[in-house]
Scaffold this motif. Structure first.
Motif, PDB file in Angstrom:
ATOM      1  N   TYR A  83      50.807 -12.355  34.893  1.00  0.00           N
ATOM      2  CA  TYR A  83      49.041 -11.380  34.872  1.00  0.00           C
ATOM      3  C   TYR A  83      47.963 -10.922  33.746  1.00  0.00           C
ATOM      4  CZ  TYR A  83      51.124 -11.077  39.962  1.00  0.00           C
ATOM      5  OH  TYR A  83      51.924 -11.400  40.376  1.00  0.00           O
ATOM      6  N   LEU A  88      45.294  -8.045  34.568  1.00  0.00           N
ATOM      7  CA  LEU A  88      45.437  -6.851  35.393  1.00  0.00           C
ATOM      8  C   LEU A  88      47.202  -6.569  34.783  1.00  0.00           C
ATOM      9  CD1 LEU A  88      45.851  -8.941  39.075  1.00  0.00           C
ATOM     10  CD2 LEU A  88      44.541  -6.579  38.319  1.00  0.00           C
ATOM     11  N   TYR A  93      51.411  -1.775  39.366  1.00  0.00           N
ATOM     12  CA  TYR A  93      51.585  -2.043  41.294  1.00  0.00           C
ATOM     13  C   TYR A  93      52.999  -2.066  41.256  1.00  0.00           C
ATOM     14  CZ  TYR A  93      46.033  -2.587  39.978  1.00  0.00           C
ATOM     15  OH  TYR A  93      44.848  -2.763  39.580  1.00  0.00           O
ATOM     16  N   SER A 222      53.003 -11.026  44.873  1.00  0.00           N
ATOM     17  CA  SER A 222      52.368  -9.973  45.613  1.00  0.00           C
ATOM     18  C   SER A 222      53.941  -9.395  44.820  1.00  0.00           C
ATOM     19  CB  SER A 222      52.755 -10.360  47.448  1.00  0.00           C
ATOM     20  OG  SER A 222      54.078 -10.692  47.546  1.00  0.00           O
ATOM     21  N   PHE A 226      51.334  -4.780  47.213  1.00  0.00           N
ATOM     22  CA  PHE A 226      49.566  -5.715  47.061  1.00  0.00           C
ATOM     23  C   PHE A 226      49.421  -6.927  47.254  1.00  0.00           C
ATOM     24  CE2 PHE A 226      49.394  -0.806  44.940  1.00  0.00           C
ATOM     25  CZ  PHE A 226      48.340  -0.867  45.229  1.00  0.00           C
ATOM     26  N   PHE A 228      48.134  -9.867  45.230  1.00  0.00           N
ATOM     27  CA  PHE A 228      47.799 -10.013  44.135  1.00  0.00           C
ATOM     28  C   PHE A 228      46.839 -11.807  44.307  1.00  0.00           C
ATOM     29  CE2 PHE A 228      50.881  -7.813  43.205  1.00  0.00           C
ATOM     30  CZ  PHE A 228      50.394  -6.957  42.320  1.00  0.00           C
ATOM     31  N   ALA A 239      43.706  -6.388  42.851  1.00  0.00           N
ATOM     32  CA  ALA A 239      44.847  -5.996  43.688  1.00  0.00           C
ATOM     33  C   ALA A 239      44.618  -5.811  45.404  1.00  0.00           C
ATOM     34  CB  ALA A 239      45.627  -4.933  43.008  1.00  0.00           C
TER      35      ALA A 239
END
Length: 270
Positions: A83, A88, A93, A222, A226, A228, A239
């Motif tokens: 990520y 991200l 998250y 995921s 969330f 993504f 997200a």
């Protein structure tokens, strides 16, 4: 006195001339060569790996727990680099349950683990043979320069220079290979999605909307809360809370040259 000469006896004194002759060759060593590629255990009694192994043998249930923790750490490590290519911060998250299953999402991690163990064992095989068969290895080293290179005590083929026990050195090499291999694998996978247009295409329907979101999204992954997504047209990652998604459909791209479903009846009528 009767001095008689019979065989190797001169009078009453045995002949000792043969004691100064060259000694007879020693019998050949009939001990079979140990070709095992596993690191030698002898001399590793005080290594960290042996101490951990004794602990795990006393508490077998810890083997499953330790393996699960290591696999989860590998999954988190890989997710971070994956990520990172999409800007991200994945750790922000994730929840506790996501940390526990992070290493189970991709079977490639098992291949990275097996490849690391195999590579480390093969690289250290000369050092293992030298420890298991010291006399035969020294005989080979004296025979040709190539054997001296193979069984040399270098930083690549021996743990003597590093100061680590063989078992500890192999374990450290496997861990480093797993970390490096997982990071490279995750970065390449992310770049293929971001730059080459690969990945799973999805159509996202949000709750309360009659039409799907416009654009061609790629599913990155995921978590428990969330999903993504990557939008190639906008070159943007986001997200989306799972509670905000009503439906998500995957888009199957037909292979090149395939006939569209609507055109098949017309082709059959001809």
């Amino acid at each position: 006195m009767d001095n008689r000469e019979q065989g190797d006896i001169h009078g009453d004194v045995p002949a000792i001339a043969h004691l100064g002759a060259a000694p007879l060759p020693a019998p050949a060593d009939g001990t079979p060569t140990d070709w095992s590629v596993l690191p030698a255990v002898r001399g590793n009694e005080d290594s960290v790996v042996m101490e951990l192994w004794r602990l795990l043998r006393q508490e077998p249930a810890l083997i499953v727990s330790a393996g699960y923790v290591l696999l989860s750490l590998l999954g988190l490590w890989s997710s971070y680099f994956f990520y990172l290519r999409f800007k991200l911060s994945i750790l922000d998250y994730l929840q506790i349950s996501d940390f526990l299953v992070a290493g189970l999402r991709d079977p490639a991690y098992a291949g990275i683990l097996g490849g690391g163990m195999l590579l480390a064992i093969l690289v250290t095989w000369p050092d293992t043979l030298r420890r298991r068969n010291p006399d035969k290895v020294e005989a080979l080293r004296a025979r040709h320069w190539a054997w001296r290179v193979v069984f040399s005590r270098s930083w690549l083929t021996s743990w003597d220079i590093s100061g680590l026990r063989p078992l500890t050195g192999v374990s450290v090499a496997v861990v480093c290979y797993m970390a490096l291999g997982a990071a490279i694998y995750s970065l390449n996978k992310a770049e293929n999605i971001r730059d080459a247009g690969q990945g799973t295409r999805v159509v996202v329907h949000l709750a309360g909307d009659g039409a799907p979101l416009p654009g061609d999204a790629r599913l990155l992954g995921s978590s428990s809360a969330f999903v993504f997504l990557w939008w190639p047209q906008q070159h943007r990652a986001e997200a989306v809370p799972i509670s905000a998604i009503k439906r998500m459909q995957s888009v199957v791209v037909p292979p090149t040259g395939a006939v569209a479903p609507a055109a098949r009846p017309a082709a059959a009528a001809r």
